[in-house]
Design a protein around this motif. Structure first.
Motif, PDB file in Angstrom:
ATOM      1  N   ARG A 115       0.840  -1.233   0.000  1.00  0.00           N
ATOM      2  CA  ARG A 115      -0.016   0.008  -0.075  1.00  0.00           C
ATOM      3  C   ARG A 115       0.935   1.371   0.042  1.00  0.00           C
ATOM      4  N   GLU A 116       1.019   1.953  -1.194  1.00  0.00           N
ATOM      5  CA  GLU A 116       2.046   3.032  -1.309  1.00  0.00           C
ATOM      6  C   GLU A 116       1.399   4.418  -0.760  1.00  0.00           C
ATOM      7  N   ARG A 117      -0.200   4.677  -1.129  1.00  0.00           N
ATOM      8  CA  ARG A 117      -0.637   5.879  -0.891  1.00  0.00           C
ATOM      9  C   ARG A 117      -1.246   5.868   0.539  1.00  0.00           C
ATOM     10  N   MET A 118      -0.707   7.013   1.191  1.00  0.00           N
ATOM     11  CA  MET A 118      -1.482   7.288   2.557  1.00  0.00           C
ATOM     12  C   MET A 118      -2.138   8.395   2.613  1.00  0.00           C
ATOM     13  N   ILE A 119      -2.990   8.611   3.418  1.00  0.00           N
ATOM     14  CA  ILE A 119      -3.775   9.810   3.789  1.00  0.00           C
ATOM     15  C   ILE A 119      -2.817  10.916   4.612  1.00  0.00           C
ATOM     16  N   ASP A 120      -2.144  11.581   3.833  1.00  0.00           N
ATOM     17  CA  ASP A 120      -1.204  12.734   4.439  1.00  0.00           C
ATOM     18  C   ASP A 120      -2.275  13.863   5.055  1.00  0.00           C
ATOM     19  N   ASP A 121      -1.505  14.899   5.548  1.00  0.00           N
ATOM     20  CA  ASP A 121      -2.222  15.916   6.114  1.00  0.00           C
ATOM     21  C   ASP A 121      -3.022  16.816   5.189  1.00  0.00           C
ATOM     22  N   ASP A 122      -2.426  17.078   4.013  1.00  0.00           N
ATOM     23  CA  ASP A 122      -3.080  17.726   3.031  1.00  0.00           C
ATOM     24  C   ASP A 122      -4.389  16.771   2.576  1.00  0.00           C
ATOM     25  N   ASP A 123      -4.190  15.680   2.456  1.00  0.00           N
ATOM     26  CA  ASP A 123      -5.564  14.573   1.867  1.00  0.00           C
ATOM     27  C   ASP A 123      -6.585  14.739   3.049  1.00  0.00           C
ATOM     28  N   GLU A 124      -6.131  14.886   4.543  1.00  0.00           N
ATOM     29  CA  GLU A 124      -6.968  14.857   5.545  1.00  0.00           C
ATOM     30  C   GLU A 124      -7.744  16.131   5.446  1.00  0.00           C
ATOM     31  N   LYS A 125      -7.111  17.205   5.214  1.00  0.00           N
ATOM     32  CA  LYS A 125      -7.613  18.665   5.265  1.00  0.00           C
ATOM     33  C   LYS A 125      -8.492  18.678   4.296  1.00  0.00           C
ATOM     34  N   ALA A 126      -8.333  18.290   2.978  1.00  0.00           N
ATOM     35  CA  ALA A 126      -9.348  18.240   1.768  1.00  0.00           C
ATOM     36  C   ALA A 126     -10.449  17.215   2.160  1.00  0.00           C
ATOM     37  N   LEU A 127     -10.189  16.109   2.600  1.00  0.00           N
ATOM     38  CA  LEU A 127     -11.635  15.243   3.009  1.00  0.00           C
ATOM     39  C   LEU A 127     -12.392  15.812   4.015  1.00  0.00           C
ATOM     40  N   LEU A 128     -11.629  16.438   5.177  1.00  0.00           N
ATOM     41  CA  LEU A 128     -12.571  16.822   6.287  1.00  0.00           C
ATOM     42  C   LEU A 128     -13.312  18.281   5.797  1.00  0.00           C
ATOM     43  N   LYS A 129     -13.159  18.701   4.680  1.00  0.00           N
ATOM     44  CA  LYS A 129     -14.014  20.056   4.196  1.00  0.00           C
ATOM     45  C   LYS A 129     -15.004  19.714   3.726  1.00  0.00           C
ATOM     46  N   VAL A 130     -15.284  18.109   3.256  1.00  0.00           N
ATOM     47  CA  VAL A 130     -16.459  17.836   2.497  1.00  0.00           C
ATOM     48  C   VAL A 130     -17.087  16.779   2.863  1.00  0.00           C
ATOM     49  N   ALA A 131     -16.340  16.068   3.946  1.00  0.00           N
ATOM     50  CA  ALA A 131     -16.992  14.817   4.497  1.00  0.00           C
ATOM     51  C   ALA A 131     -18.071  14.900   5.391  1.00  0.00           C
ATOM     52  N   GLU A 132     -18.949  13.936   5.423  1.00  0.00           N
ATOM     53  CA  GLU A 132     -20.137  13.834   6.297  1.00  0.00           C
ATOM     54  C   GLU A 132     -19.381  13.743   7.870  1.00  0.00           C
ATOM     55  N   PRO A 133     -20.423  14.091   8.872  1.00  0.00           N
ATOM     56  CA  PRO A 133     -20.037  14.047  10.208  1.00  0.00           C
ATOM     57  C   PRO A 133     -19.353  12.623  10.653  1.00  0.00           C
ATOM     58  N   THR A 134     -20.044  11.643  10.442  1.00  0.00           N
ATOM     59  CA  THR A 134     -19.456  10.133  10.739  1.00  0.00           C
ATOM     60  C   THR A 134     -18.007  10.055   9.995  1.00  0.00           C
ATOM     61  N   LEU A 135     -17.963  10.276   8.703  1.00  0.00           N
ATOM     62  CA  LEU A 135     -16.785  10.068   8.104  1.00  0.00           C
ATOM     63  C   LEU A 135     -15.749  10.868   8.847  1.00  0.00           C
ATOM     64  N   LYS A 136     -16.236  12.190   9.159  1.00  0.00           N
ATOM     65  CA  LYS A 136     -14.907  13.022   9.795  1.00  0.00           C
ATOM     66  C   LYS A 136     -14.526  12.409  10.920  1.00  0.00           C
ATOM     67  N   ASP A 137     -15.361  11.779  11.721  1.00  0.00           N
ATOM     68  CA  ASP A 137     -14.693  11.132  13.124  1.00  0.00           C
ATOM     69  C   ASP A 137     -14.031   9.933  12.756  1.00  0.00           C
ATOM     70  N   VAL A 138     -14.483   8.966  11.852  1.00  0.00           N
ATOM     71  CA  VAL A 138     -13.483   7.963  11.293  1.00  0.00           C
ATOM     72  C   VAL A 138     -12.312   8.365  10.862  1.00  0.00           C
ATOM     73  N   LEU A 139     -12.080   9.434   9.880  1.00  0.00           N
ATOM     74  CA  LEU A 139     -10.904   9.928   9.664  1.00  0.00           C
ATOM     75  C   LEU A 139      -9.877  10.201  10.550  1.00  0.00           C
ATOM     76  N   VAL A 140     -10.310  10.931  11.716  1.00  0.00           N
ATOM     77  CA  VAL A 140      -9.524  11.325  12.858  1.00  0.00           C
ATOM     78  C   VAL A 140      -9.006  10.375  13.547  1.00  0.00           C
ATOM     79  N   ILE A 141      -9.903   9.376  13.879  1.00  0.00           N
ATOM     80  CA  ILE A 141      -9.628   8.109  14.671  1.00  0.00           C
ATOM     81  C   ILE A 141      -8.546   7.274  13.878  1.00  0.00           C
TER      82      ILE A 141
END
Length: 348
Positions: free
Chosen positions: A154-180
């Motif tokens: 698995r070469e691709r990871m969710i880096d800080d920039d990816d997380e920031k972009a995802l949190l802007k558009v994610a639904e509340p449950t997905l936001k919590d999942v991403l952080v955890i």
């Protein structure tokens, strides 16, 4: 004695004391195959083999019995599901209708399985488990060797920039999942099965009781960000809710799951795949980015920050340090700086 050529290799077949022996010589020339046949006959005469107690059944019938035993065993639910899914793929191949004693290494290699290497290996591991049981029941003299496919890293990871972009558009449950998943390194299935009783607020630790190995059952540190997310989820789950149109207040029962779901038979959420795909699309991120990349990011950042591969392996539930290396991305800045410094000295 008899040699029969099937495909590339010659197969031997002979009897010793009324017991029939057969198998692949793994040789493509008749002369070498004959040598293997003679050696196998001497081994049978000197060591002997236990005769089959009865005619071996076909794989499909025997697999049904094995999987029933697996379902009633004390194995982890994930392991049971893994074998069930693996068998569903083997069941659609010609092997399913073959007698156990006719299944050879060559026969296994000849089947065509679709999907990724890891998906195909799931089927091959299931087959290996079933054939091992067959050998234990003396339907086989030995389990044929089954070669697994090489799985891609698995070469691709969710880096800080990816997380920031995802949190802007994610639904509340997905936001919590991403952080955890980024801050704790849980596997997705471990995350969805989080229970409040395993959260230790004072020590900021979470105990994961699930897994196929002792290493999978482990203590995991919680970042302050995770603590804040969990406290907010618990607060919302503990709020009184209206039971009908008459606004009758219904007191909530003690919450059990961190990510409860009324639709799921398990009582908890089992996937956020759809939410993640939609957020990834809105954030204009590549399809190669997977939710599992959050766990990948945890391993990468934890190793870079601490330099303690052993501690990170424990936190991620790895038995083998080689597995932890999959989640590492070498930090190349120091190498780049060293080369730049050398070049600068040359210029001076």
């Amino acid at each position: 004695m008899a040699l029969i050529k099937r495909g590339r290799f010659y197969h031997y077949e002979f009897q010793v004391n009324g017991i029939r022996f057969r198998g692949s010589t793994k040789q493509t020339t008749e002369t070498k195959a004959k040598q293997v046949e003679v050696r196998k006959m001497h081994e049978a005469q000197e060591n002997g083999y236990r005769p089959f107690p009865r005619k071996p059944p076909i794989l499909r019938d025997f697999a049904t019995t094995v999987l029933k035993a697996v379902d009633s065993s004390a194995l982890d639910p994930d392991t049971k599901r893994y074998y069930r899914n693996g068998w569903s793929r083997i069941a659609s191949t010609p092997l399913a209708n073959m007698r156990l004693d006719w299944i050879t290494t060559e026969a296994v290699e000849a089947i065509e399985l679709s999907g990724s290497p890891s998906w195909q290996n799931q089927a091959l591991r299931t087959l290996s488990m079933i054939l091992s049981k067959a050998a234990g029941k003396h339907y086989l003299h030995e389990r044929p060797k089954i070669k697994l496919l090489k799985e891609q890293r698995r070469e691709r990871m969710i880096d800080d920039d990816d997380e920031k972009a995802l949190l802007k558009v994610a639904e509340p449950t997905l936001k919590d999942v991403l952080v955890i998943i980024r801050d704790m390194g849980l596997r997705p299935d471990e995350l969805f099965r989080m229970r409040w009783e395993h959260v230790h607020w004072e020590k900021r630790l979470y105990f994961n009781p699930y897994g196929k190995s002792s290493k999978a059952r482990r203590w995991i540190p919680m970042s302050q960000r995770v603590v804040d997310v969990l406290k907010e989820r618990l607060r919302k789950q503990s709020l009184p809710r209206a039971a009908s149109r008459r606004k009758v207040v219904k007191l909530p029962s003690s919450p059990e799951w961190v990510f409860p779901s009324k639709r799921a038979g398990s009582g908890h959420l089992t996937t956020v795949a759809k939410q993640f795909r939609e957020a990834r699309c809105l954030a204009e991120l590549p399809e190669s980015l997977k939710l599992y990349g959050g766990r990948h990011a945890f391993g990468t950042y934890a190793v870079e920050a601490t330099g303690n591969v052993f501690a990170v392996a424990d936190a991620m539930g790895h038995e083998d340090l080689k597995t932890t290396r999959i989640y590492q991305h070498p930090e190349l800045d120091t190498i780049r700086e060293a080369i730049d410094q050398r070049n600068n000295r040359r210029v001076m």
